[in-house]
Design a protein around this motif. Structure first.
Motif, PDB file in Angstrom:
ATOM      1  N   ASN A   1     -16.094 -47.902 -94.258  1.00  0.00           N
ATOM      2  CA  ASN A   1     -15.430 -48.773 -95.252  1.00  0.00           C
ATOM      3  C   ASN A   1     -15.419 -48.166 -96.726  1.00  0.00           C
ATOM      4  O   ASN A   1     -14.398 -48.371 -97.262  1.00  0.00           O
ATOM      5  CB  ASN A   1     -16.558 -50.001 -95.407  1.00  0.00           C
ATOM      6  CG  ASN A   1     -16.532 -51.054 -94.062  1.00  0.00           C
ATOM      7  OD1 ASN A   1     -15.611 -51.129 -93.478  1.00  0.00           O
ATOM      8  ND2 ASN A   1     -17.520 -51.723 -94.063  1.00  0.00           N
TER       9      ASN A   1
ATOM     10  N   TYR B   1     -16.283 -51.751 -85.283  1.00  0.00           N
ATOM     11  CA  TYR B   1     -17.645 -51.070 -85.361  1.00  0.00           C
ATOM     12  C   TYR B   1     -18.952 -51.921 -85.680  1.00  0.00           C
ATOM     13  O   TYR B   1     -19.959 -51.812 -85.065  1.00  0.00           O
ATOM     14  CB  TYR B   1     -17.546 -50.047 -86.404  1.00  0.00           C
ATOM     15  CG  TYR B   1     -16.938 -48.644 -86.122  1.00  0.00           C
ATOM     16  CD1 TYR B   1     -15.718 -48.519 -85.463  1.00  0.00           C
ATOM     17  CD2 TYR B   1     -17.476 -47.544 -86.722  1.00  0.00           C
ATOM     18  CE1 TYR B   1     -15.274 -47.480 -85.235  1.00  0.00           C
ATOM     19  CE2 TYR B   1     -16.743 -46.364 -86.505  1.00  0.00           C
ATOM     20  CZ  TYR B   1     -15.715 -46.201 -85.707  1.00  0.00           C
ATOM     21  OH  TYR B   1     -14.988 -44.968 -85.117  1.00  0.00           O
ATOM     22  N   GLY B   2     -18.660 -52.824 -86.452  1.00  0.00           N
ATOM     23  CA  GLY B   2     -19.637 -53.874 -86.763  1.00  0.00           C
ATOM     24  C   GLY B   2     -20.259 -54.708 -85.701  1.00  0.00           C
ATOM     25  O   GLY B   2     -21.248 -54.894 -85.452  1.00  0.00           O
TER      26      GLY B   2
ATOM     27  N   THR C   1     -20.783 -47.227 -90.146  1.00  0.00           N
ATOM     28  CA  THR C   1     -19.672 -48.430 -90.447  1.00  0.00           C
ATOM     29  C   THR C   1     -19.529 -48.465 -91.957  1.00  0.00           C
ATOM     30  O   THR C   1     -18.451 -48.573 -92.590  1.00  0.00           O
ATOM     31  CB  THR C   1     -20.416 -49.577 -90.060  1.00  0.00           C
ATOM     32  OG1 THR C   1     -20.370 -49.595 -88.404  1.00  0.00           O
ATOM     33  CG2 THR C   1     -19.311 -50.922 -90.069  1.00  0.00           C
TER      34      THR C   1
ATOM     35  N   SER D   1     -13.458 -51.109 -88.814  1.00  0.00           N
ATOM     36  CA  SER D   1     -14.591 -51.648 -89.194  1.00  0.00           C
ATOM     37  C   SER D   1     -14.938 -52.687 -88.647  1.00  0.00           C
ATOM     38  O   SER D   1     -16.470 -52.921 -88.362  1.00  0.00           O
ATOM     39  CB  SER D   1     -14.524 -51.639 -90.612  1.00  0.00           C
ATOM     40  OG  SER D   1     -15.704 -52.013 -91.169  1.00  0.00           O
TER      41      SER D   1
ATOM     42  N   TYR E   1     -25.104 -48.239 -87.941  1.00  0.00           N
ATOM     43  CA  TYR E   1     -24.727 -49.169 -89.187  1.00  0.00           C
ATOM     44  C   TYR E   1     -24.076 -48.261 -90.443  1.00  0.00           C
ATOM     45  O   TYR E   1     -23.255 -48.521 -91.276  1.00  0.00           O
ATOM     46  CB  TYR E   1     -25.813 -50.039 -89.500  1.00  0.00           C
ATOM     47  CG  TYR E   1     -25.574 -50.780 -90.851  1.00  0.00           C
ATOM     48  CD1 TYR E   1     -24.777 -51.895 -90.820  1.00  0.00           C
ATOM     49  CD2 TYR E   1     -26.227 -50.651 -91.932  1.00  0.00           C
ATOM     50  CE1 TYR E   1     -24.518 -52.530 -91.981  1.00  0.00           C
ATOM     51  CE2 TYR E   1     -26.100 -51.328 -93.177  1.00  0.00           C
ATOM     52  CZ  TYR E   1     -25.172 -52.509 -93.168  1.00  0.00           C
ATOM     53  OH  TYR E   1     -25.068 -53.092 -94.238  1.00  0.00           O
TER      54      TYR E   1
END
Length: 263
Positions: A76, A100-101, A72, A97, A69
């Motif tokens: 960003n 990834y989330g 990620t 992103s 996390y």
């Protein structure tokens, strides 16, 4: 006999206890009880070892998901800080992103549920089955001691005192009856634990396989959908930037031509 990883022979499951032998409290019954006690001790030790491994997995997976996390978040921030002036790059960063989330969410759901379920099921088996066996064994041993004491006391009563002899026999009979019921309860809990261990332990282990299968299936479906929506945009963007970088490299090779020549 089975063979352990270290090559040493391990005893197989102990034989089933005969209730008639149990009521008689025969030497054979006592020997079988010792075998079952050793078996359940070994089983509980192994299950506790597995629980320690699962606890470690829970801690490692929690750290992994939290770190993923944070990665990620860094992606960003990288986009905002260094690529906000490049719309094509910024849009591509946003797509990555999102991927990834979704990966973080998939892993979090998988680890949180699968590890907790297998841990809970194995713990419940120890708590509900092996603890009952241990408690009934303690009652059995206490009653066995009471039975021995009653036998000694009865043997010491003078037969010349009929009233005392009758009282002693009645007391011995009462203790003997209680001991017989306690023994049968102990045997019943042993047999029930053996019967439950097969399906309960296998079901706990199967849980992790089912959860893993669901995790990979959901992940496959999620990224099939993501790939369809992306439609090759990320790859095309990377190729575009790679081609552009080669043009810039070639231009930079001629940059020294701007320096005036000395006549």
């Amino acid at each position: 006999m089975t063979v352990a990883n270290n090559g040493m022979a391990m005893p197989a499951s102990p034989p089933k206890i005969d209730c008639s032998e149990a009521i008689q409290d025969s030497p054979r019954f006592r020997a079988q009880v010792s075998q079952h006690t050793a078996y359940f001790n070994r089983l509980e030790n192994r299950l506790n070892e597995m629980l320690r491994h699962i606890s470690a997995m829970m801690e490692f997976s929690k750290n992994y998901v939290n770190t993923f996390y944070k990665l990620t978040v860094s992606v960003n921030q990288l986009c905002d800080e260094s690529f906000s002036g490049n719309p094509l790059a910024a849009n591509t960063f946003q797509g990555l992103s999102d991927a990834y989330g979704q990966t973080v969410n998939l892993f979090r759901t998988y680890y949180d549920h699968s590890n907790v379920v297998i841990y809970t099921k194995l713990s419940n088996f120890i708590k509900n089955e092996l603890t009952k066996v241990a408690e009934s064994r303690a009652h059995f041993e206490n009653m066995s001691q009471s039975m021995d004491e009653a036998l000694v006391k009865n043997a010491g009563i003078s037969r010349q005192k009929p009233a005392d002899a009758t009282e002693g026999r009645n007391a011995l009979t009462a203790v003997g009856t209680c001991f017989a019921h306690t023994t049968l309860d102990y045997v019943a809990n042993i047999n029930i634990a053996h019967a439950h261990k097969d399906h309960m332990i296998l079901d706990a282990l199967w849980t992790l396989v089912r959860e893993s299968s669901a995790f990979f299936s959901k992940g496959h479906a999620t990224f099939d959908e993501w790939t369809a929506a992306d439609n090759g945009a990320v790859a095309d963007t990377i190729q575009t930037f790679a081609a552009k970088s080669k043009l810039i490299e070639r231009k930079m090779q001629d940059v020294h031509s701007l320096v005036p020549k000395v006549s």
